[in-house]
Write a protein that holds these residues in place. Sequence first.
Motif, PDB file in Angstrom:
ATOM      1  N   VAL A   1       0.847  -1.197   0.000  1.00 23.51           N
ATOM      2  CA  VAL A   1       0.000   0.000   0.000  1.00 23.51           C
ATOM      3  C   VAL A   1       0.880   1.244   0.000  1.00 23.51           C
ATOM      4  O   VAL A   1       2.008   1.220   0.498  1.00 23.51           O
ATOM      5  CB  VAL A   1      -0.982   0.044   1.200  1.00 23.51           C
ATOM      6  CG1 VAL A   1      -1.998  -1.086   1.110  1.00 23.51           C
ATOM      7  CG2 VAL A   1      -0.260   0.027   2.533  1.00 23.51           C
ATOM      8  N   GLY A   2       0.349   2.309  -0.559  1.00 21.44           N
ATOM      9  CA  GLY A   2       1.049   3.585  -0.627  1.00 21.44           C
ATOM     10  C   GLY A   2       0.363   4.628   0.235  1.00 21.44           C
ATOM     11  O   GLY A   2      -0.442   4.309   1.104  1.00 21.44           O
ATOM     12  N   TYR A   3       0.679   5.888  -0.031  1.00 20.17           N
ATOM     13  CA  TYR A   3       0.155   6.975   0.793  1.00 20.17           C
ATOM     14  C   TYR A   3      -0.124   8.193  -0.066  1.00 20.17           C
ATOM     15  O   TYR A   3       0.275   8.263  -1.228  1.00 20.17           O
ATOM     16  CB  TYR A   3       1.137   7.325   1.907  1.00 20.17           C
ATOM     17  CG  TYR A   3       2.443   7.892   1.398  1.00 20.17           C
ATOM     18  CD1 TYR A   3       2.611   9.259   1.211  1.00 20.17           C
ATOM     19  CD2 TYR A   3       3.509   7.047   1.097  1.00 20.17           C
ATOM     20  CE1 TYR A   3       3.808   9.766   0.728  1.00 20.17           C
ATOM     21  CE2 TYR A   3       4.710   7.555   0.622  1.00 20.17           C
ATOM     22  CZ  TYR A   3       4.850   8.908   0.445  1.00 20.17           C
ATOM     23  OH  TYR A   3       6.030   9.417  -0.031  1.00 20.17           O
ATOM     24  N   LYS A   4      -0.811   9.150   0.547  1.00 13.50           N
ATOM     25  CA  LYS A   4      -0.967  10.463  -0.067  1.00 13.50           C
ATOM     26  C   LYS A   4      -0.686  11.507   1.005  1.00 13.50           C
ATOM     27  O   LYS A   4      -0.725  11.211   2.196  1.00 13.50           O
ATOM     28  CB  LYS A   4      -2.359  10.631  -0.670  1.00 13.50           C
ATOM     29  CG  LYS A   4      -3.492  10.506   0.307  1.00 13.50           C
ATOM     30  CD  LYS A   4      -4.850  10.534  -0.403  1.00 13.50           C
ATOM     31  CE  LYS A   4      -5.930  10.374   0.646  1.00 13.50           C
ATOM     32  NZ  LYS A   4      -7.163   9.847   0.178  1.00 13.50           N
TER      33      LYS A   4
ATOM     34  N   ALA B   1      -5.338  -1.566   3.101  1.00 11.66           N
ATOM     35  CA  ALA B   1      -5.768  -2.564   2.112  1.00 11.66           C
ATOM     36  C   ALA B   1      -7.156  -3.090   2.453  1.00 11.66           C
ATOM     37  O   ALA B   1      -7.543  -3.155   3.624  1.00 11.66           O
ATOM     38  CB  ALA B   1      -4.769  -3.716   2.082  1.00 11.66           C
ATOM     39  N   GLU B   2      -7.880  -3.478   1.432  1.00 10.88           N
ATOM     40  CA  GLU B   2      -9.179  -4.116   1.616  1.00 10.88           C
ATOM     41  C   GLU B   2      -9.007  -5.625   1.489  1.00 10.88           C
ATOM     42  O   GLU B   2      -8.350  -6.099   0.564  1.00 10.88           O
ATOM     43  CB  GLU B   2     -10.166  -3.595   0.564  1.00 10.88           C
ATOM     44  CG  GLU B   2     -10.408  -2.096   0.691  1.00 10.88           C
ATOM     45  CD  GLU B   2     -11.369  -1.560  -0.356  1.00 10.88           C
ATOM     46  OE1 GLU B   2     -11.929  -2.351  -1.132  1.00 10.88           O
ATOM     47  OE2 GLU B   2     -11.557  -0.325  -0.373  1.00 10.88           O
ATOM     48  N   TYR B   3      -9.574  -6.365   2.436  1.00 10.17           N
ATOM     49  CA  TYR B   3      -9.548  -7.832   2.420  1.00 10.17           C
ATOM     50  C   TYR B   3      -8.131  -8.402   2.436  1.00 10.17           C
ATOM     51  O   TYR B   3      -7.889  -9.499   1.953  1.00 10.17           O
ATOM     52  CB  TYR B   3     -10.360  -8.377   1.231  1.00 10.17           C
ATOM     53  CG  TYR B   3     -11.772  -7.836   1.250  1.00 10.17           C
ATOM     54  CD1 TYR B   3     -12.736  -8.405   2.069  1.00 10.17           C
ATOM     55  CD2 TYR B   3     -12.113  -6.723   0.480  1.00 10.17           C
ATOM     56  CE1 TYR B   3     -14.025  -7.875   2.118  1.00 10.17           C
ATOM     57  CE2 TYR B   3     -13.407  -6.199   0.527  1.00 10.17           C
ATOM     58  CZ  TYR B   3     -14.357  -6.779   1.349  1.00 10.17           C
ATOM     59  OH  TYR B   3     -15.620  -6.260   1.405  1.00 10.17           O
ATOM     60  N   ALA B   4      -7.185  -7.656   2.993  1.00 13.22           N
ATOM     61  CA  ALA B   4      -5.793  -8.091   3.125  1.00 13.22           C
ATOM     62  C   ALA B   4      -5.128  -7.155   4.135  1.00 13.22           C
ATOM     63  O   ALA B   4      -5.667  -6.086   4.453  1.00 13.22           O
ATOM     64  CB  ALA B   4      -5.056  -8.015   1.786  1.00 13.22           C
ATOM     65  N   ALA B   5      -3.964  -7.554   4.632  1.00 15.86           N
ATOM     66  CA  ALA B   5      -3.139  -6.643   5.421  1.00 15.86           C
ATOM     67  C   ALA B   5      -2.322  -5.820   4.429  1.00 15.86           C
ATOM     68  O   ALA B   5      -1.995  -6.293   3.342  1.00 15.86           O
ATOM     69  CB  ALA B   5      -2.242  -7.433   6.368  1.00 15.86           C
ATOM     70  N   GLY B   6      -2.005  -4.588   4.787  1.00 16.25           N
ATOM     71  CA  GLY B   6      -1.275  -3.702   3.890  1.00 16.25           C
ATOM     72  C   GLY B   6       0.124  -3.410   4.402  1.00 16.25           C
ATOM     73  O   GLY B   6       0.286  -2.908   5.516  1.00 16.25           O
ATOM     74  N   HIS B   7       1.137  -3.737   3.578  1.00 16.28           N
ATOM     75  CA  HIS B   7       2.525  -3.433   3.905  1.00 16.28           C
ATOM     76  C   HIS B   7       2.863  -2.052   3.351  1.00 16.28           C
ATOM     77  O   HIS B   7       2.734  -1.825   2.140  1.00 16.28           O
ATOM     78  CB  HIS B   7       3.451  -4.496   3.292  1.00 16.28           C
ATOM     79  CG  HIS B   7       4.900  -4.182   3.430  1.00 16.28           C
ATOM     80  ND1 HIS B   7       5.702  -3.879   2.347  1.00 16.28           N
ATOM     81  CD2 HIS B   7       5.698  -4.113   4.516  1.00 16.28           C
ATOM     82  CE1 HIS B   7       6.929  -3.642   2.774  1.00 16.28           C
ATOM     83  NE2 HIS B   7       6.958  -3.776   4.086  1.00 16.28           N
ATOM     84  N   HIS B   8       3.261  -1.130   4.236  1.00 12.38           N
ATOM     85  CA  HIS B   8       3.631   0.209   3.777  1.00 12.38           C
ATOM     86  C   HIS B   8       4.822   0.088   2.832  1.00 12.38           C
ATOM     87  O   HIS B   8       5.884  -0.395   3.234  1.00 12.38           O
ATOM     88  CB  HIS B   8       3.964   1.112   4.959  1.00 12.38           C
ATOM     89  CG  HIS B   8       2.762   1.517   5.751  1.00 12.38           C
ATOM     90  ND1 HIS B   8       2.801   2.512   6.683  1.00 12.38           N
ATOM     91  CD2 HIS B   8       1.481   1.064   5.738  1.00 12.38           C
ATOM     92  CE1 HIS B   8       1.593   2.668   7.211  1.00 12.38           C
ATOM     93  NE2 HIS B   8       0.781   1.792   6.658  1.00 12.38           N
ATOM     94  N   ASN B   9       4.638   0.527   1.595  1.00  9.69           N
ATOM     95  CA  ASN B   9       5.624   0.262   0.549  1.00  9.69           C
ATOM     96  C   ASN B   9       6.947   0.992   0.720  1.00  9.69           C
ATOM     97  O   ASN B   9       7.905   0.688   0.027  1.00  9.69           O
ATOM     98  CB  ASN B   9       5.028   0.512  -0.840  1.00  9.69           C
ATOM     99  CG  ASN B   9       4.654   1.960  -1.082  1.00  9.69           C
ATOM    100  OD1 ASN B   9       4.917   2.847  -0.260  1.00  9.69           O
ATOM    101  ND2 ASN B   9       4.016   2.224  -2.203  1.00  9.69           N
ATOM    102  N   THR B  10       7.028   1.932   1.653  1.00  5.35           N
ATOM    103  CA  THR B  10       8.314   2.591   1.920  1.00  5.35           C
ATOM    104  C   THR B  10       8.976   2.022   3.174  1.00  5.35           C
ATOM    105  O   THR B  10      10.077   2.434   3.527  1.00  5.35           O
ATOM    106  CB  THR B  10       8.159   4.113   2.080  1.00  5.35           C
ATOM    107  OG1 THR B  10       7.289   4.352   3.205  1.00  5.35           O
ATOM    108  CG2 THR B  10       7.586   4.757   0.830  1.00  5.35           C
TER     109      THR B  10
END
Length: 170
Positions: A41-44, A59-68
């Motif tokens: 996942v990213g950011y704004k 993330a939806e329906y998953a865990a989200g790894h911060h891409n940085t």
Amino acid sequence: DKLPTVPSPTPEPTPTPRPKMPPPTRIQIPSVGIDAPVVEVGYKIVEIQGVKVIEWEVAEYAAGHHNTSANPGEGGNIVITGHNDWKGEVFRTLERVKLGDEVILTSDAGVFRYRVTEIHYRKEVGVPLEERIATGRFLDPMPEERVTLVTCWPYGIDDHRIIVVAKPVG
């Protein structure tokens, strides 16, 4: 009298660059029944009270790894977030995690095991911006390898964040 001599500082040894590792693709916390896919996942950048801050996607329906953030095995802060009460509820049971519980991350490089060393409950709604920014510091890069898990709490109210920190086993 002579002043004592102070040895000149030695230059810091250059750390051996760590190889770039692949991102996590699955998270498991067996003690509380969490077993979920992990996606990037990213950011704004958003403005709150005139201050520009980072707002991360969840993330939806998953865990989200911060891409940085770091990847397992790189040495650094591996940040993973997930919903607790909608769109998959992947971190629904994170509130039941206890110190010492195992967190398992899987990536294309293998399986990485961590133990929970810290659990924080931080109020998010109705607190000064400075306090919310302080909570966000848990997501910052860190020199040592660790996993930082974040979700909203309590169920259906979501005015707090649960932050779980786990360190490598062994």
